[in-house]
Design a protein around this motif. Structure first.
Motif, PDB file in Angstrom:
ATOM      1  N   GLY A 318       0.818  -1.207   0.000  1.00  0.00           N
ATOM      2  CA  GLY A 318       0.000   0.000   0.000  1.00  0.00           C
ATOM      3  C   GLY A 318       0.854   1.260   0.000  1.00  0.00           C
ATOM      4  O   GLY A 318       0.540   2.241  -0.682  1.00  0.00           O
ATOM      5  N   ARG A 319       1.962   1.234   0.752  1.00  0.00           N
ATOM      6  CA  ARG A 319       2.844   2.410   0.795  1.00  0.00           C
ATOM      7  C   ARG A 319       3.546   2.616  -0.548  1.00  0.00           C
ATOM      8  O   ARG A 319       3.672   3.751  -1.017  1.00  0.00           O
ATOM      9  N   LEU A 320       4.006   1.527  -1.151  1.00  0.00           N
ATOM     10  CA  LEU A 320       4.690   1.644  -2.444  1.00  0.00           C
ATOM     11  C   LEU A 320       3.729   2.137  -3.521  1.00  0.00           C
ATOM     12  O   LEU A 320       4.031   3.072  -4.271  1.00  0.00           O
ATOM     13  N   ARG A 360      18.208  -6.397   0.365  1.00  0.00           N
ATOM     14  CA  ARG A 360      19.039  -5.185   0.275  1.00  0.00           C
ATOM     15  C   ARG A 360      18.524  -4.258  -0.819  1.00  0.00           C
ATOM     16  O   ARG A 360      18.533  -3.033  -0.665  1.00  0.00           O
ATOM     17  N   ALA A 361      18.069  -4.833  -1.919  1.00  0.00           N
ATOM     18  CA  ALA A 361      17.528  -4.015  -3.008  1.00  0.00           C
ATOM     19  C   ALA A 361      16.284  -3.265  -2.552  1.00  0.00           C
ATOM     20  O   ALA A 361      16.094  -2.083  -2.876  1.00  0.00           O
ATOM     21  N   LEU A 362      15.428  -3.938  -1.786  1.00  0.00           N
ATOM     22  CA  LEU A 362      14.207  -3.291  -1.297  1.00  0.00           C
ATOM     23  C   LEU A 362      14.522  -2.168  -0.312  1.00  0.00           C
ATOM     24  O   LEU A 362      13.767  -1.198  -0.216  1.00  0.00           O
ATOM     25  N   ALA A 363      15.611  -2.300   0.420  1.00  0.00           N
ATOM     26  CA  ALA A 363      15.998  -1.215   1.328  1.00  0.00           C
ATOM     27  C   ALA A 363      16.271   0.061   0.537  1.00  0.00           C
ATOM     28  O   ALA A 363      15.907   1.164   0.975  1.00  0.00           O
ATOM     29  N   ILE A 364      16.870  -0.068  -0.646  1.00  0.00           N
ATOM     30  CA  ILE A 364      17.108   1.093  -1.510  1.00  0.00           C
ATOM     31  C   ILE A 364      15.778   1.640  -2.024  1.00  0.00           C
ATOM     32  O   ILE A 364      15.583   2.860  -2.115  1.00  0.00           O
ATOM     33  N   VAL A 365      14.840   0.747  -2.331  1.00  0.00           N
ATOM     34  CA  VAL A 365      13.508   1.179  -2.783  1.00  0.00           C
ATOM     35  C   VAL A 365      12.837   2.019  -1.702  1.00  0.00           C
ATOM     36  O   VAL A 365      12.341   3.132  -1.967  1.00  0.00           O
ATOM     37  N   HIS A 366      12.822   1.521  -0.479  1.00  0.00           N
ATOM     38  CA  HIS A 366      12.132   2.236   0.608  1.00  0.00           C
ATOM     39  C   HIS A 366      12.810   3.572   0.914  1.00  0.00           C
ATOM     40  O   HIS A 366      12.130   4.560   1.203  1.00  0.00           O
ATOM     41  N   GLU A 367      14.123   3.586   0.828  1.00  0.00           N
ATOM     42  CA  GLU A 367      14.844   4.843   1.044  1.00  0.00           C
ATOM     43  C   GLU A 367      14.447   5.876  -0.011  1.00  0.00           C
ATOM     44  O   GLU A 367      14.241   7.057   0.304  1.00  0.00           O
ATOM     45  N   SER A 371      12.397   9.586   0.320  1.00  0.00           N
ATOM     46  CA  SER A 371      12.865  10.836  -0.298  1.00  0.00           C
ATOM     47  C   SER A 371      11.791  11.424  -1.207  1.00  0.00           C
ATOM     48  O   SER A 371      11.577  12.645  -1.236  1.00  0.00           O
ATOM     49  N   GLY A 372      11.106  10.550  -1.937  1.00  0.00           N
ATOM     50  CA  GLY A 372      10.041  11.005  -2.820  1.00  0.00           C
ATOM     51  C   GLY A 372       8.888  11.610  -2.065  1.00  0.00           C
ATOM     52  O   GLY A 372       8.306  12.633  -2.490  1.00  0.00           O
ATOM     53  N   ASN A 373       8.521  11.001  -0.928  1.00  0.00           N
ATOM     54  CA  ASN A 373       7.441  11.563  -0.113  1.00  0.00           C
ATOM     55  C   ASN A 373       7.829  12.932   0.444  1.00  0.00           C
ATOM     56  O   ASN A 373       7.005  13.845   0.524  1.00  0.00           O
ATOM     57  N   ALA A 374       9.098  13.075   0.824  1.00  0.00           N
ATOM     58  CA  ALA A 374       9.565  14.380   1.308  1.00  0.00           C
ATOM     59  C   ALA A 374       9.496  15.417   0.194  1.00  0.00           C
ATOM     60  O   ALA A 374       9.118  16.579   0.423  1.00  0.00           O
ATOM     61  N   ALA A 375       9.824  15.000  -1.019  1.00  0.00           N
ATOM     62  CA  ALA A 375       9.753  15.920  -2.162  1.00  0.00           C
ATOM     63  C   ALA A 375       8.316  16.308  -2.462  1.00  0.00           C
ATOM     64  O   ALA A 375       8.035  17.454  -2.839  1.00  0.00           O
ATOM     65  N   LEU A 376       7.390  15.379  -2.272  1.00  0.00           N
ATOM     66  CA  LEU A 376       5.972  15.701  -2.455  1.00  0.00           C
ATOM     67  C   LEU A 376       5.529  16.756  -1.443  1.00  0.00           C
ATOM     68  O   LEU A 376       4.813  17.699  -1.784  1.00  0.00           O
ATOM     69  N   THR A 377       5.976  16.568  -0.208  1.00  0.00           N
ATOM     70  CA  THR A 377       5.595  17.509   0.842  1.00  0.00           C
ATOM     71  C   THR A 377       6.137  18.910   0.555  1.00  0.00           C
ATOM     72  O   THR A 377       5.456  19.919   0.767  1.00  0.00           O
ATOM     73  N   SER A 378       7.359  18.985   0.055  1.00  0.00           N
ATOM     74  CA  SER A 378       7.982  20.285  -0.227  1.00  0.00           C
ATOM     75  C   SER A 378       7.643  20.806  -1.618  1.00  0.00           C
ATOM     76  O   SER A 378       8.102  21.889  -2.003  1.00  0.00           O
ATOM     77  N   GLU A 379       6.861  20.016  -2.371  1.00  0.00           N
ATOM     78  CA  GLU A 379       6.429  20.382  -3.723  1.00  0.00           C
ATOM     79  C   GLU A 379       7.612  20.625  -4.664  1.00  0.00           C
ATOM     80  O   GLU A 379       7.586  21.525  -5.505  1.00  0.00           O
ATOM     81  N   ASP A 380       8.646  19.782  -4.507  1.00  0.00           N
ATOM     82  CA  ASP A 380       9.824  19.848  -5.381  1.00  0.00           C
ATOM     83  C   ASP A 380       9.582  18.873  -6.539  1.00  0.00           C
ATOM     84  O   ASP A 380       9.919  17.692  -6.459  1.00  0.00           O
ATOM     85  N   ASP A 381       8.994  19.374  -7.611  1.00  0.00           N
ATOM     86  CA  ASP A 381       8.545  18.495  -8.689  1.00  0.00           C
ATOM     87  C   ASP A 381       9.686  17.769  -9.389  1.00  0.00           C
ATOM     88  O   ASP A 381       9.525  16.625  -9.828  1.00  0.00           O
ATOM     89  N   ASP A 382      10.844  18.402  -9.512  1.00  0.00           N
ATOM     90  CA  ASP A 382      11.986  17.724 -10.137  1.00  0.00           C
ATOM     91  C   ASP A 382      12.410  16.509  -9.306  1.00  0.00           C
ATOM     92  O   ASP A 382      12.683  15.431  -9.852  1.00  0.00           O
ATOM     93  N   ALA A 383      12.447  16.700  -7.996  1.00  0.00           N
ATOM     94  CA  ALA A 383      12.840  15.598  -7.113  1.00  0.00           C
ATOM     95  C   ALA A 383      11.766  14.508  -7.103  1.00  0.00           C
ATOM     96  O   ALA A 383      12.079  13.317  -7.022  1.00  0.00           O
ATOM     97  N   VAL A 384      10.507  14.921  -7.184  1.00  0.00           N
ATOM     98  CA  VAL A 384       9.417  13.939  -7.246  1.00  0.00           C
ATOM     99  C   VAL A 384       9.551  13.086  -8.501  1.00  0.00           C
ATOM    100  O   VAL A 384       9.445  11.857  -8.465  1.00  0.00           O
ATOM    101  N   MET A 394      13.181   0.320 -10.205  1.00  0.00           N
ATOM    102  CA  MET A 394      13.603  -0.747  -9.298  1.00  0.00           C
ATOM    103  C   MET A 394      12.488  -1.770  -9.096  1.00  0.00           C
ATOM    104  O   MET A 394      12.724  -2.982  -9.120  1.00  0.00           O
ATOM    105  N   LEU A 395      11.274  -1.286  -8.888  1.00  0.00           N
ATOM    106  CA  LEU A 395      10.153  -2.205  -8.675  1.00  0.00           C
ATOM    107  C   LEU A 395       9.846  -3.007  -9.937  1.00  0.00           C
ATOM    108  O   LEU A 395       9.394  -4.155  -9.856  1.00  0.00           O
ATOM    109  N   ASP A 396      10.100  -2.420 -11.103  1.00  0.00           N
ATOM    110  CA  ASP A 396       9.895  -3.159 -12.358  1.00  0.00           C
ATOM    111  C   ASP A 396      10.788  -4.390 -12.405  1.00  0.00           C
ATOM    112  O   ASP A 396      10.357  -5.472 -12.833  1.00  0.00           O
TER     113      ASP A 396
END
Length: 471
Positions: A318-320, A360-367, A371-384, A394-396
């Motif tokens: 659900g989070r992903l 280990r790969a999933l740890a990079i996904v969650h990290e 970061s993406g959620n933080a970018a959404l909060t700050s409305e940094d569209d490039d980072a999003v 990665m999920l693909d």
């Protein structure tokens, strides 16, 4: 970087180099279709699907062959008990397995041969083994002579005299009680359709010979990787290797085995009465969550299955999926071509190249999701945009891209449990919207805070509020 895989035969992690540059041939032992699939059956399918996807992501052309054992003693017995033809019984369960594989996003194999469709190749291989002095006929059956083959036991590193007799015929009838059946003479009372003509009389193939014959038919005398569940190492894979090597073929270059799914420490199986049917699990949880649960533990580690396993996997899924949806709503959807052409994080690549270290790969996904959620909060569209592209790429590779065609059909929350949760949360969201419209900010905040304490995040947008499970 170079892919390293753990080779069961040498018990070492080896640098993987395809036998033919740019191409990889994989033979995966598929189901014996005597009954409906349970969760344990899907473990190896998902594990080798991740391998398939990773090899393709690194630019290799993969030929995946997954067989179907559509005739054996148990299939005949269960069909007889049910009062249906054995072939109809087998086909019914073969289709159930195919549906289960598709439900959890397993890529279709290049070939899916049935044992009964390759009787000529099986008979030819048996004749070759007889000619080379590794097999003999006895009462219309044919057995592999284990003492004729000095390498027998090499795959599993067992001494011949320490092994138990093969249960294919009375031990005192065979040259050695450990000799195993290549061809089984037709038995009185079995259906006439369950046997074929052969140089040794009517009968049917043994379990092991079919894989040796079909692997050679589709992948040649030598191929890159032979895979299967850990329980198949002995006797099945040991016997496959003995047959093929005895016939003079190189057979598999690398052997890979996935560990079991366990419940309370015991291997999941019908015989122990602890097999959870895939159809039952998928009636309660999203198929993507089941795939995630099966993939998130390293393929060589045992996976302890419980309701909590699925609840945790459903929350993670659900989070992903929630991040991908929110980010896509914010910056626009990405194409599959963009996703698959994007560069993967170095840490993710290192993990996958190290014997498919998915945890280990999933740890990079969650990290990256954080970061993406933080970018959404700050409305940094490039980072999003950057985070969305990287997360989806990665999920693909793991077969878990929420925006892929497989999961975008609606399985981001398609289980009964998630549907019920969505209904309950939507009710609160509607009540909160009504409170906000009436400028009752205290009630609106109370609803938001109550949902937050339950791990549910509410985000307001131009088209209304959206909910997701907290990361």
């Amino acid at each position: 970087m170079t892919l390293h895989l753990f080779d069961t035969a040498t018990r070492t992690e080896r640098a993987f180099t395809p036998l033919e540059p740019g191409k990889v041939g994989i033979y995966l032992c598929g189901p014996t279709v005597q009954s409906s699939p349970h969760v344990g059956h899907l473990r190896s399918a998902v594990a080798f699907d991740v391998l398939h996807r990773w090899l393709e992501r690194t630019g290799l052309e993969v030929t995946m062959v997954r067989n179907v054992t559509d005739i054996d003693d148990k299939t005949l017995a269960k069909a007889a008990d049910a009062g249906v033809p054995w072939w109809a019984w087998a086909l019914r369960h073969e289709r159930e397995f195919q549906a289960a594989y598709a439900a959890v996003g397993v890529l279709p194999p290049a070939a899916e041969p049935r044992a009964t469709g390759h009787i000529p190749e099986i008979e030819a291989l048996i004749e070759r083994l007889i000619e080379r002095g590794h097999a003999y006929e006895l009462g219309g059956s044919v057995y592999f002579d284990v003492r004729s083959f000095a390498e027998y036991g090499a795959l599993t590193r067992q001494a011949l005299d320490d092994l138990t007799p093969a249960p294919d015929a009375p031990a005192d009838d065979k040259r050695d009680p450990r000799d195993f059946a290549l061809w089984k003479a037709a038995k009185e009372g079995e259906p006439a359709t369950a046997s074929w003509d052969s140089p040794w009389g009517r009968g049917r193939p043994g379990w092991h010979i079919e894989c040796s014959a079909m692997a050679r038919r589709f992948l040649g005398d030598a191929f890159d990787i032979h895979g299967g569940g850990l329980d198949l190492r002995f006797p099945h894979h040991e016997n496959e290797q003995a047959q093929s090597h005895g016939a003079g073929y190189d057979f598999a270059n690398v052997w890979m085995h996935s560990a079991w799914v366990t419940q309370s420490g015991a291997k999941m199986s019908k015989s122990l009465g602890n097999g959870l049917l895939v159809s039952d699990v998928l009636s309660r949880y999203p198929a993507a969550a089941l795939r995630l649960a099966l993939a998130q533990v390293h393929y060589r580690s045992m996976l302890e299955y419980s309701e909590k396993t699925m609840e945790d996997a459903t929350a993670t899924w659900g989070r992903l999926a929630g991040f991908v949806q929110r980010a896509s709503d914010r910056v626009g959807a990405l194409t599959v071509e963009q996703v698959r052409a994007s560069e993967l994080p170095e840490g993710f690549v290192e993990a996958m190249e190290d014997d498919l270290s998915v945890p280990r790969a999933l740890a990079i996904v969650h990290e990256t999701v954080r970061s993406g959620n933080a970018a959404l909060t700050s409305e940094d569209d490039d980072a999003v945009t950057s985070a969305l592209l990287t997360v989806r790429a990665m999920l693909d590779v793991l077969g878990l891209d929420p925006a892929s065609e497989c999961w975008a059909r609606g399985d981001t929350g398609g289980s009964a449990a998630m549907t019920a949760l969505d209904s309950l949360v939507r009710s609160d969201i509607d009540a909160r919207a009504a409170a906000r419209a009436a400028k009752d900010w205290a009630t609106a905040d109370e609803i938001r805070d109550r949902l937050g304490k339950a791990g549910i995040v509410i985000e307001d947008g131009a088209d209304g509020a959206r909910w997701s499970l907290q990361d």
